[in-house]
Design a protein around this motif. Structure first.
Motif, PDB file in Angstrom:
ATOM      1  N   MET A  35      17.114  94.775  85.506  1.00 36.16           N
ATOM      2  CA  MET A  35      16.860  96.131  85.992  1.00 36.16           C
ATOM      3  C   MET A  35      15.850  96.855  85.098  1.00 36.16           C
ATOM      4  SD  MET A  35      20.770  97.090  87.057  1.00 36.16           S
ATOM      5  CE  MET A  35      20.476  98.782  87.514  1.00 36.16           C
ATOM      6  N   ALA A  36      15.966  96.677  83.794  1.00 37.24           N
ATOM      7  CA  ALA A  36      15.006  97.302  82.874  1.00 37.24           C
ATOM      8  C   ALA A  36      13.603  96.751  83.127  1.00 37.24           C
ATOM      9  CB  ALA A  36      15.429  97.064  81.431  1.00 37.24           C
ATOM     10  N   GLY A  37      13.511  95.462  83.392  1.00 41.66           N
ATOM     11  CA  GLY A  37      12.221  94.851  83.716  1.00 41.66           C
ATOM     12  C   GLY A  37      11.625  95.421  84.995  1.00 41.66           C
ATOM     13  N   ILE A  38      12.451  95.653  85.995  1.00 42.80           N
ATOM     14  CA  ILE A  38      11.980  96.269  87.237  1.00 42.80           C
ATOM     15  C   ILE A  38      11.429  97.663  86.937  1.00 42.80           C
ATOM     16  CG2 ILE A  38      12.659  97.185  89.506  1.00 42.80           C
ATOM     17  CD1 ILE A  38      14.916  95.009  89.481  1.00 42.80           C
ATOM     18  N   ALA A  39      12.167  98.428  86.152  1.00 40.06           N
ATOM     19  CA  ALA A  39      11.725  99.795  85.811  1.00 40.06           C
ATOM     20  C   ALA A  39      10.367  99.772  85.121  1.00 40.06           C
ATOM     21  CB  ALA A  39      12.771 100.483  84.944  1.00 40.06           C
ATOM     22  N   ARG A  40      10.191  98.853  84.179  1.00 39.88           N
ATOM     23  CA  ARG A  40       8.905  98.754  83.487  1.00 39.88           C
ATOM     24  C   ARG A  40       7.794  98.318  84.443  1.00 39.88           C
ATOM     25  NH1 ARG A  40      12.413  97.536  79.264  1.00 39.88           N
ATOM     26  NH2 ARG A  40      12.526  95.316  79.745  1.00 39.88           N
ATOM     27  N   MET A  48      15.870 102.360  78.698  1.00 41.31           N
ATOM     28  CA  MET A  48      17.119 101.909  78.074  1.00 41.31           C
ATOM     29  C   MET A  48      18.163 101.878  79.179  1.00 41.31           C
ATOM     30  SD  MET A  48      17.258 103.629  74.363  1.00 41.31           S
ATOM     31  CE  MET A  48      18.362 102.325  73.855  1.00 41.31           C
ATOM     32  N   LEU A  49      18.994 100.859  79.155  1.00 41.00           N
ATOM     33  CA  LEU A  49      19.969 100.678  80.212  1.00 41.00           C
ATOM     34  C   LEU A  49      21.279 100.183  79.625  1.00 41.00           C
ATOM     35  CD1 LEU A  49      18.434  99.554  83.428  1.00 41.00           C
ATOM     36  CD2 LEU A  49      20.812  99.050  83.090  1.00 41.00           C
ATOM     37  N   ASP A  50      22.370 100.754  80.059  1.00 46.41           N
ATOM     38  CA  ASP A  50      23.694 100.270  79.698  1.00 46.41           C
ATOM     39  C   ASP A  50      24.646 100.736  80.776  1.00 46.41           C
ATOM     40  OD1 ASP A  50      25.667  98.927  78.341  1.00 46.41           O
ATOM     41  OD2 ASP A  50      25.682 100.214  76.592  1.00 46.41           O
ATOM     42  N   GLY A  51      25.878 100.395  80.638  1.00 50.91           N
ATOM     43  CA  GLY A  51      26.860 100.798  81.623  1.00 50.91           C
ATOM     44  C   GLY A  51      28.153 100.061  81.397  1.00 50.91           C
TER      45      GLY A  51
END
Length: 152
Positions: A35-40, A48-51
């Motif tokens: 998901m972080a790669g998609i955002a970039r 930054m991603l967590d959950g």
């Protein structure tokens, strides 16, 4: 003015459909990294991603031409496709339809990232449920809501 100058720091939160805890320990890290790669790839920076097992928090800086709705739609759709293609989670996996997005001032960015919202989600949710946290975010940011429709 000849140029566009923005500082669009955004905190995005969304859940798995029906808040089913699909994101087990073996799947969570690869899913969030993807998901972080998609955002970039769509132009976001400072991602930054967590959950936790049932939701995701994303902190990012959006480029001026990318709407929040388009960014969330792309991240959710492409990550779902990848999850199913890689068979990381059950075929019934889906993200919830909606999301919440909050603007973050530069002076609050570190606090947003470090204190409970982005990092340390598992620890944080031992003290407060996702539902309690989500409603607290809406109240804190002055967002009107009808609880009958928040979780559908």
């Amino acid at each position: 003015m000849g140029h566009t100058y923005t500082q669009l720091l955004t905190h995005i939160v969304f859940s798995t459909k029906d808040r089913i805890p699909y994101l087990n320990e073996s799947a969570k890290d690869p899913v969030f990294a993807y998901m972080a790669g998609i955002a970039r790839k769509i132009g976001a920076s400072d991602v930054m991603l967590d959950g936790a097992a049932d939701h995701a928090h994303i902190f990012l800086k959006l480029p001026p031409l990318l709407a929040i709705a388009e960014a969330v739609k792309t991240i959710k759709a492409n990550s779902s496709k990848w999850i199913h293609k890689e068979r990381l989670l059950p075929r019934s996996f889906e993200w919830q339809i909606g999301y919440a997005a909050f603007s973050v001032s530069p002076s609050q960015a570190a606090k947003t990232i470090l204190y409970m919202y982005i990092q340390n989600q598992e620890e944080h949710h031992r003290k407060i449920s996702f539902q309690e946290e989500f409603l607290a975010f809406l109240k804190k940011h002055g967002i009107a809501y009808d609880e009958r429709y928040v979780w559908s």
